[in-house]
Scaffold this motif. Structure first.
Motif, PDB file in Angstrom:
ATOM      1  N   HIS A 107       0.850  -1.168   0.040  1.00 27.07           N
ATOM      2  CA  HIS A 107      -0.179  -0.061  -0.063  1.00 27.07           C
ATOM      3  C   HIS A 107       0.812   1.224   0.153  1.00 27.07           C
ATOM      4  N   THR A 108       0.917   1.979  -0.994  1.00 30.60           N
ATOM      5  CA  THR A 108       1.865   3.073  -1.363  1.00 30.60           C
ATOM      6  C   THR A 108       1.166   4.185  -1.801  1.00 30.60           C
ATOM      7  N   GLU A 109       1.534   5.294  -1.179  1.00 30.16           N
ATOM      8  CA  GLU A 109       0.817   6.519  -1.928  1.00 30.16           C
ATOM      9  C   GLU A 109       2.272   7.047  -2.784  1.00 30.16           C
ATOM     10  N   ILE A 119      -2.916  -6.783  -4.398  1.00 40.08           N
ATOM     11  CA  ILE A 119      -4.065  -7.409  -3.786  1.00 40.08           C
ATOM     12  C   ILE A 119      -3.887  -8.861  -4.269  1.00 40.08           C
ATOM     13  N   SER A 120      -4.119  -9.697  -3.378  1.00 40.26           N
ATOM     14  CA  SER A 120      -4.003 -11.435  -3.765  1.00 40.26           C
ATOM     15  C   SER A 120      -5.526 -11.546  -4.410  1.00 40.26           C
ATOM     16  N   VAL A 121      -5.242 -12.540  -5.417  1.00 41.06           N
ATOM     17  CA  VAL A 121      -6.482 -12.767  -6.197  1.00 41.06           C
ATOM     18  C   VAL A 121      -6.297 -14.135  -6.738  1.00 41.06           C
ATOM     19  N   PRO A 122      -7.163 -14.921  -6.890  1.00 42.24           N
ATOM     20  CA  PRO A 122      -6.987 -16.459  -7.527  1.00 42.24           C
ATOM     21  C   PRO A 122      -6.219 -16.528  -8.714  1.00 42.24           C
ATOM     22  N   LEU A 123      -5.904 -17.773  -9.025  1.00 39.93           N
ATOM     23  CA  LEU A 123      -4.994 -17.807 -10.304  1.00 39.93           C
ATOM     24  C   LEU A 123      -5.978 -18.143 -11.443  1.00 39.93           C
ATOM     25  N   TYR A 411      -2.083  -5.335  -9.283  1.00 38.79           N
ATOM     26  CA  TYR A 411      -2.032  -3.893  -8.742  1.00 38.79           C
ATOM     27  C   TYR A 411      -3.215  -3.059  -8.895  1.00 38.79           C
ATOM     28  N   HIS A 412      -3.562  -2.276  -7.831  1.00 38.13           N
ATOM     29  CA  HIS A 412      -4.776  -1.598  -8.254  1.00 38.13           C
ATOM     30  C   HIS A 412      -4.139  -0.021  -7.840  1.00 38.13           C
TER      31      HIS A 412
END
Length: 437
Positions: A107-109, A119-123, A411-412
């Protein structure tokens, strides 16, 4: 076989794989609670179909006996009531594990009003090919659904009845949940399992669980990423400073507790300083456990009855056979493991803390142990609930692969009309300030 022998997927297989893909996309958006409830429903489905599953496995075992299936494969094929109950409990334990999806890892500004998250997401969809392990269907299905993934499974021909009964029970359980039963698919023919290798775009990862030949063939014939291990050549090194009673207990467990497992030792290395005390006792103990020992000249001089060949150091027996070598030093043991090992799991028995630390630092395996059995290389024993397989590759995931190995990340970036030109011109500057996770 060569790549030309791998058939193109049939239209029917493409439709089924596409259905798994659609279900996986929907599954990835389900909440943690919905996925937990789905696993409890899967466990309920297995319990409701318990007798049908055991009957199917008995039929598989009868057919295996008639076909003369190797003892190591028969051991993996057998699914008795105790083993089934343990597998069902394993599904419930996976349900209780922390959710691996949606975790904020970074989490970076970047600048005021411009924030970056990882953010972790399914494969997406995993394809798993395995031999003679019907309990693997339950483990893999549970891990896949819990981590938000669809799964296409293909068991060995010898386990076909068991696998079909298990997948039917799992899908029946899912029918009453928020997760579509079509998130799980079972392939039933050799042609389908080969065609699976060409489902790039629909399948995101292939996990082979089986023989060296199976894994090598899959690695050589697909563009889909492959996670797995081709060999399970595990070592136990008995150091000069070993506690012989402890080392013998560890060695016996590592070889005989379940010799068909990939984490059973195949080679025993013994320091020449302790060999005259340790090996005669070990020879007697292994003989009582019906283990055939194959040794080098020094080991034979201390009671090992069969001579080892060069091939024995490279062989995964998956049986009650153990290669034995006497080595002059820790360095020699490390060199042997580096030359012949498969980077799966290797252990040292020693009371010398410095020797233990050197072993831990020098052995490049997925699991490196001190004074304990290699049989602990297992997702359930690690507290993962279950595993989809064991990876010996250098890049992660490595070792027993549980939920954490079935997610990737995205990455969001959220902004307020920010444009790159402002930073290129110097009108704005990045702050790159870390924010709380």
């Amino acid at each position: 076989m060569n790549p030309a022998t791998v058939p193109d997927p049939s239209p029917e297989l493409l439709q089924r794989a596409a259905a798994v893909r659609r279900s996986a996309m929907a599954l990835a958006q389900r909440s943690d609670g919905e996925r937990q409830a789905a696993l409890q429903a899967m466990a309920d489905g297995l319990e409701a179909c318990r007798e049908a599953i055991l009957a199917a496995n008995r039929a598989d075992l009868e057919a295996a006996a008639a076909d003369g299936l190797a003892p190591a494969l028969v051991a993996r094929l057998k699914l008795d009531g105790t083993k089934l109950d343990g597998a069902i409990e394993g599904v419930r334990q996976v349900a209780a594990l922390d959710d691996p999806v949606g975790r904020r890892q970074l989490h970076t500004e970047l600048d005021q009003g411009l924030e970056l998250e990882r953010i972790s997401v399914p494969l997406g969809v995993v394809g798993v090919i395995f031999e003679a392990r019907p309990d693997a269907v339950m483990q893999i299905a549970a891990l896949a659904i819990r981590s938000g993934n669809g799964a296409i499974l293909k068991g060995g021909r010898e386990a076909s009845r068991s696998c079909a009964a298990i997948i039917e029970a799992l899908r029946a359980g899912l029918a009453g949940s928020a997760v579509a039963p079509s998130a799980l698919e079972l392939l039933t023919s050799r042609e389908e399992s080969l065609a699976l290798l060409k489902l790039d775009g629909l399948v995101d990862l292939i996990i082979p669980r089986g023989s060296n030949a199976l894994v090598r063939f899959i690695q050589d014939n697909t563009r889909i990423p492959v996670l797995g291990h081709a060999d399970g050549i595990c070592h136990l090194y008995v150091d000069a400073a070993a506690d012989c009673d402890q080392a013998l207990r560890v060695a016996l467990d590592a070889k005989t507790q379940y010799p068909a497992a990939c984490n059973a030792i195949e080679t025993l290395l013994v320091h020449e300083g302790v060999a005259p005390l340790f090996l005669p006792r070990a020879v007697q103990a292994f003989a009582a456990a019906a283990v055939e020992l194959r040794g080098d000249a020094a080991a034979m001089a201390l009671g090992v009855s069969h001579a080892a060949s060069e091939d024995d150091w490279r062989t995964e027996y998956s049986d009650l056979i153990l290669a034995v070598r006497v080595v002059p030093s820790l360095d020699a043991a490390l060199e042997h493991i580096a030359t012949y090992g498969s980077r799966h799991t290797d252990a040292i028995c020693t009371t010398d803390a410095e020797a233990a630390e050197r072993f831990l630092a020098a052995v490049d395996s997925a699991g490196v142990y001190v004074n304990c059995s290699t049989r602990f290389a297992d997702g359930f024993r690690y507290g993962f609930g279950a595993e989809v397989g064991i990876s010996t590759q250098t890049l992660p995931p490595r070792g027993p692969v549980g939920l954490e190995g079935l997610v990737t990340y995205r990455y969001h970036l959220r902004g307020e009309g920010h444009i790159a030109a402002d930073y290129a011109s110097g009108r704005r500057r990045f702050s790159h300030r870390s924010l709380p996770l």
